[in-house]
Design a protein around this motif. Sequence first.
Motif, PDB file in Angstrom:
ATOM      1  N   ALA A   1      56.217  -5.304  23.002  1.00  0.00           N
ATOM      2  CA  ALA A   1      54.957  -6.323  22.948  1.00  0.00           C
ATOM      3  C   ALA A   1      54.579  -6.681  21.795  1.00  0.00           C
ATOM      4  O   ALA A   1      54.382  -7.848  21.303  1.00  0.00           O
ATOM      5  N   ARG A   2      54.659  -5.516  20.748  1.00  0.00           N
ATOM      6  CA  ARG A   2      54.063  -5.711  19.534  1.00  0.00           C
ATOM      7  C   ARG A   2      54.992  -5.853  18.622  1.00  0.00           C
ATOM      8  O   ARG A   2      54.510  -5.798  17.011  1.00  0.00           O
ATOM      9  N   ALA A   3      56.284  -5.869  18.757  1.00  0.00           N
ATOM     10  CA  ALA A   3      57.353  -5.818  17.680  1.00  0.00           C
ATOM     11  C   ALA A   3      57.443  -7.243  17.161  1.00  0.00           C
ATOM     12  O   ALA A   3      56.848  -8.255  17.743  1.00  0.00           O
ATOM     13  N   THR A   4      58.042  -7.475  15.883  1.00  0.00           N
ATOM     14  CA  THR A   4      58.399  -8.640  15.326  1.00  0.00           C
ATOM     15  C   THR A   4      59.149  -9.352  16.387  1.00  0.00           C
ATOM     16  O   THR A   4      60.331  -8.870  16.658  1.00  0.00           O
ATOM     17  N   PRO A   5      58.916 -10.563  16.657  1.00  0.00           N
ATOM     18  CA  PRO A   5      59.873 -11.357  17.479  1.00  0.00           C
ATOM     19  C   PRO A   5      61.138 -11.921  16.996  1.00  0.00           C
ATOM     20  O   PRO A   5      61.196 -13.179  16.992  1.00  0.00           O
TER      21      PRO A   5
ATOM     22  N   ASP B   1      52.943 -11.893  26.796  1.00  0.00           N
ATOM     23  CA  ASP B   1      53.139 -10.843  25.599  1.00  0.00           C
ATOM     24  C   ASP B   1      54.419 -10.980  25.472  1.00  0.00           C
ATOM     25  O   ASP B   1      55.186  -9.939  24.706  1.00  0.00           O
ATOM     26  N   PHE B   2      55.339 -11.571  26.289  1.00  0.00           N
ATOM     27  CA  PHE B   2      56.983 -11.197  26.282  1.00  0.00           C
ATOM     28  C   PHE B   2      57.853 -12.857  26.583  1.00  0.00           C
ATOM     29  O   PHE B   2      56.912 -13.378  26.921  1.00  0.00           O
ATOM     30  N   THR B   3      58.879 -12.514  25.833  1.00  0.00           N
ATOM     31  CA  THR B   3      59.787 -13.732  25.972  1.00  0.00           C
ATOM     32  C   THR B   3      60.849 -13.373  27.126  1.00  0.00           C
ATOM     33  O   THR B   3      61.655 -12.338  26.567  1.00  0.00           O
ATOM     34  N   PRO B   4      60.848 -13.995  28.060  1.00  0.00           N
ATOM     35  CA  PRO B   4      61.953 -13.492  28.817  1.00  0.00           C
ATOM     36  C   PRO B   4      63.309 -13.844  28.471  1.00  0.00           C
ATOM     37  O   PRO B   4      63.565 -15.002  27.951  1.00  0.00           O
ATOM     38  N   ILE B   5      64.185 -12.937  28.858  1.00  0.00           N
ATOM     39  CA  ILE B   5      65.811 -13.437  28.274  1.00  0.00           C
ATOM     40  C   ILE B   5      66.877 -13.543  29.625  1.00  0.00           C
ATOM     41  O   ILE B   5      67.211 -14.505  29.554  1.00  0.00           O
TER      42      ILE B   5
ATOM     43  N   PHE C   1      63.636  -8.358  27.907  1.00  0.00           N
ATOM     44  CA  PHE C   1      62.636  -9.378  27.362  1.00  0.00           C
ATOM     45  C   PHE C   1      62.584  -8.891  26.027  1.00  0.00           C
ATOM     46  O   PHE C   1      62.970  -7.939  25.455  1.00  0.00           O
ATOM     47  N   GLY C   2      61.993  -9.966  25.219  1.00  0.00           N
ATOM     48  CA  GLY C   2      61.563  -9.560  23.785  1.00  0.00           C
ATOM     49  C   GLY C   2      60.081  -9.914  23.606  1.00  0.00           C
ATOM     50  O   GLY C   2      59.474 -10.225  24.608  1.00  0.00           O
ATOM     51  N   PRO C   3      59.775  -9.712  22.626  1.00  0.00           N
ATOM     52  CA  PRO C   3      58.341  -9.871  22.198  1.00  0.00           C
ATOM     53  C   PRO C   3      57.911 -11.589  22.287  1.00  0.00           C
ATOM     54  O   PRO C   3      58.815 -12.273  22.342  1.00  0.00           O
TER      55      PRO C   3
END
Length: 329
Positions: free
Chosen positions: A86-90, A120-124, A261-263
Motif C-alpha cells: 500500500a505504501r510502495a511506489t505505484p 489504498d490499492f489498485t485492483p489487478i 493488487f498494486g498500490p
Amino acid sequence: MSHPHDLSRRGFLAGASALTFVGGQAQAQAAFPARPINLIVPFAAGGSTDIVARLVGQKMGELLGQSVVIENRAGAGGNVGSTAVARATPDGYTILMGTISTHALNPAILKTVTFDPVKDFTPISLLAVVPNVMVVHPSFPAKTVQEVIAVLKADPGKYSYASSGVGTPLHLSGELFKSIGGVQMNHVPYRGAGPALNDVVAGAVPIMFDNLPSSAQFIRNGQLRAIGVTTKDRVASFPDLPTIAEGGLAGYETYTWNALFGPAKMPADIVAKLNKAANDALKDATVKQRLNDVSAEIVGSTPEALGEHVKVEVAKWFPIAKASGAALE
C-alpha cells in the motif's frame, strides 16, 4: 488491449525504449516492465497463497519477459506485507498477492488500521477462489464431523486447532465450527499456514482448518485425515469428501480467495499489462492443471470486477470477523 505478441520477449525487447515528451523535450522511457517485478506474499512460504503466487508468478514472468520475484513477508495475519505494498511506489514493480484476510477480515479486527482495502490499492485481477478443509492428524480418534464433535464434547478444552494466524479465514473457520457445533477447542495461531501445517503433520497440534491446496498432498499420502471441506459444495479433486455442512453442521461455509493488487494510483496501461499477463497465465495448461488439482476455482477477472468483489466481501465478512472477537495489534 495489447496484442498478445506485445507481451512476448521479442516484443518487449523491441519496445524497450520509447520516446515520451516531458516539458517539450523528448526523454527515453523504458517500456514496462524493464526490471524484475516484486510480488509480495504476506504469509509464510508453503501455504495456499504462496502456492498460487509461485504458479501464477512464474508464468507471468515468462509472458512479461521479466522475472516475477516472490517475497514472503509474513506477520499480523497478512497486514505487514499488505501495508508494504500500500505504501510502495505505484509503478507496477511492487504488487501484492491479496486474500480475503488482507482485504476483508483484517480491516475488521486490526486495532490499528494501516490501510484502506479499497482506497489504498489498485485492483489487478481476482485469480482464484480456494476452498478450506478441516484436517486432523491420523492419531486423532475421529473420522467424521459428528465423531469430531463427540470427541470434543467428551473432553472440553482438551484439544487444540492450528491456523495461519489470528483473524485469518482459517482461524474464523475454526471459530465458526466451535460456534455451530457447540464445542470447545483451543486456538493455536502461527505466522502462516505452512508452519501450522508442519506442526499438524508432525502431531504437535491435532486439528487444523487449512486451505485445500496446501493440505491436498498430505491428505492423499495419508499424513493427514480430511474431515470435510468448508465450502457449500463438494470439490472436484476430492469428490468423496463431504462438506462440513453435509456432515451435520448445517449452514457452515467458509473459503478464501487470491487476487493481485498494486498500490493506489497505478497507471492504467501498467494495470492492463499486468491484468493480461495474470489472466493469460491462468489459461496456461500447466497452471490450470495444477490449480485444478488442488481444487482452486480459477477466475481471472477484470480490475473493475475485483474492485467490486472486495467491496462485497468487506460487507459480508466485517460483521462475522467482529463477532469472532479476534483482534490484531
